[in-house]
Motif scaffolding. Sequence first.
Motif, short mmCIF file in Angstrom:
data_model
loop_
_atom_site.label_atom_id
_atom_site.label_comp_id
_atom_site.label_asym_id
_atom_site.label_seq_id
_atom_site.Cartn_x
_atom_site.Cartn_y
_atom_site.Cartn_z
N ASP A 1 -63.91 33.21 71.89
CA ASP A 1 -65.11 32.38 72.20
C ASP A 1 -65.61 32.88 73.52
O ASP A 1 -66.73 33.43 73.49
N ARG B 1 -56.60 27.55 82.80
CA ARG B 1 -55.72 26.14 81.83
C ARG B 1 -56.72 25.85 80.80
O ARG B 1 -56.28 24.90 79.06
N ALA B 2 -58.09 25.95 80.64
CA ALA B 2 -58.89 25.84 79.37
C ALA B 2 -59.16 27.50 78.28
O ALA B 2 -58.86 27.31 77.41
N LYS C 1 -56.52 29.44 75.88
CA LYS C 1 -55.36 29.62 74.57
C LYS C 1 -54.94 31.12 74.87
O LYS C 1 -53.01 31.56 74.39
N TRP C 2 -55.76 32.34 74.69
CA TRP C 2 -54.58 33.61 74.92
C TRP C 2 -56.09 34.37 74.76
O TRP C 2 -57.19 34.22 75.40
N LEU D 1 -60.80 30.29 73.34
CA LEU D 1 -59.88 28.69 75.09
C LEU D 1 -59.36 27.82 73.39
O LEU D 1 -59.68 28.14 72.00
N LYS D 2 -59.14 26.90 74.23
CA LYS D 2 -58.35 25.33 73.33
C LYS D 2 -59.03 24.65 73.03
O LYS D 2 -58.73 24.14 72.15
N SER D 3 -60.43 25.03 73.64
CA SER D 3 -61.85 23.70 73.19
C SER D 3 -62.83 25.38 73.18
O SER D 3 -63.16 25.03 74.10
N ARG D 4 -63.47 23.88 72.72
CA ARG D 4 -64.86 25.44 72.73
C ARG D 4 -65.96 24.50 73.52
O ARG D 4 -67.10 25.30 74.43
#
Length: 419
Positions: free
Chosen positions: A55, A94-95, A97-98, A246-249
């Motif tokens: 992302d 927090r946003a 993921k990796w 990211l956990k969410s785009r």
Amino acid sequence: MKTIATLSWKSVFNRKTTAILSILTVAISVILLLGVERIRTQAKSSFANTISGTDLIVGGRSGQVNLLLYSVFRIGNATNNIDWKSFEEFSHHRAVKWAIPISLGDSHKGFRVMGTNQDYFKFYKYGRKQPLTFAKGKPFHHLFDAVIGSDVARKLGYKIGSKMIIAHGISDVGFTRHDHLPFSVVGILAPTGTPVDRTVHVSLAAIEAIHVGWESGAHIGKTPDAKTLEQRHFQPTQITAMLLGLKSRIMAFALQREINEYRKEPLSAIMPGVALQELWGMMSVAEQALMAVSVFVVIAGLMGMLSSLLTSLQERRREMAILRAMGAQPKHIFALLMSEASALTLIGIIVGLTGVYGLMFLIAPVIHNHYGILITPEMLTPHEWLLLGYVQLAGMLIGVVPSLRAYRQSLSDGMTIRI
């Protein structure tokens, strides 16, 4: 129509030399036109397939194209490095993921060396979110383990267990090599058609270890041997860039703004897709210039065919008169010349297509080895069929000129030829 087609083929066959030259001019035009189009589109596709599922790319403050080129395509060098503390902070955001750290700057026999961690093999994806897989071996575990791309293994003949010496910087010369710290190949990645194939992967700790005793690219102190270094714990102080998933785009824009406004050090966060679009925008002028050259070559080839048809027409006036005497009407003469021009163009297109695919088989490995662009002999796209249709239509329109001239001459000449 069948008789006209037969006469057309016999006429072309009787003028083999002229016909072959006309066919070759069209074929060369088609080769250049489709070659430029195929390289242009597949270069874009190859670049776009290099990274997938990432992302944000974060590096030192610079332009987004420059950051994309050196972090993903291994082209050029970073303007500044990133502090390791910044990586740790954003990897735990927090946003996020990796996060994959990347350290560049060294090389091995012309191939770039990249320091990273195990997350690279776990999260990095290319193409349509395809993960990296191992053709042989496994990821690095010990300090002086190395995982190499498929091109590195093929070109240098490396296998599992092969030893390799890394050099400091891009130039692999004697005084920059870490001669007393050999790496052992423990893994060979499966081909990806991306710069991964031309990369040597080692751990971040290994990058720190081999530079003990080095300062600003110069070897100013004594570097301990491998056994001594293996007993030490190395923590990177700086890296070149980091890739973030990211956990969410939806969070991408907010995190990008947060990174770009980071006060502890100047950073740049880019979205790979947006940076690629900017890169294509920069290259659009060159693309248009290449396409314009290709179009003019096609025009030149068709004009050459027109010149050939007009030259031969003057020699064929008696032939046309004899056809009239045998009952052929002026419209038949017109159709005969049109069918010849159409046939020559069609054969030229077929020969050109054969040449395009033949050249692709020959030069694809060279382009892939030197530029990392994967050119595959795929079926023609609708756009390429459209281009060939334009060439065929242009060839038929070119045939109108000699056809009209033959039509008029056949009306006025009769059996008496005025030369």
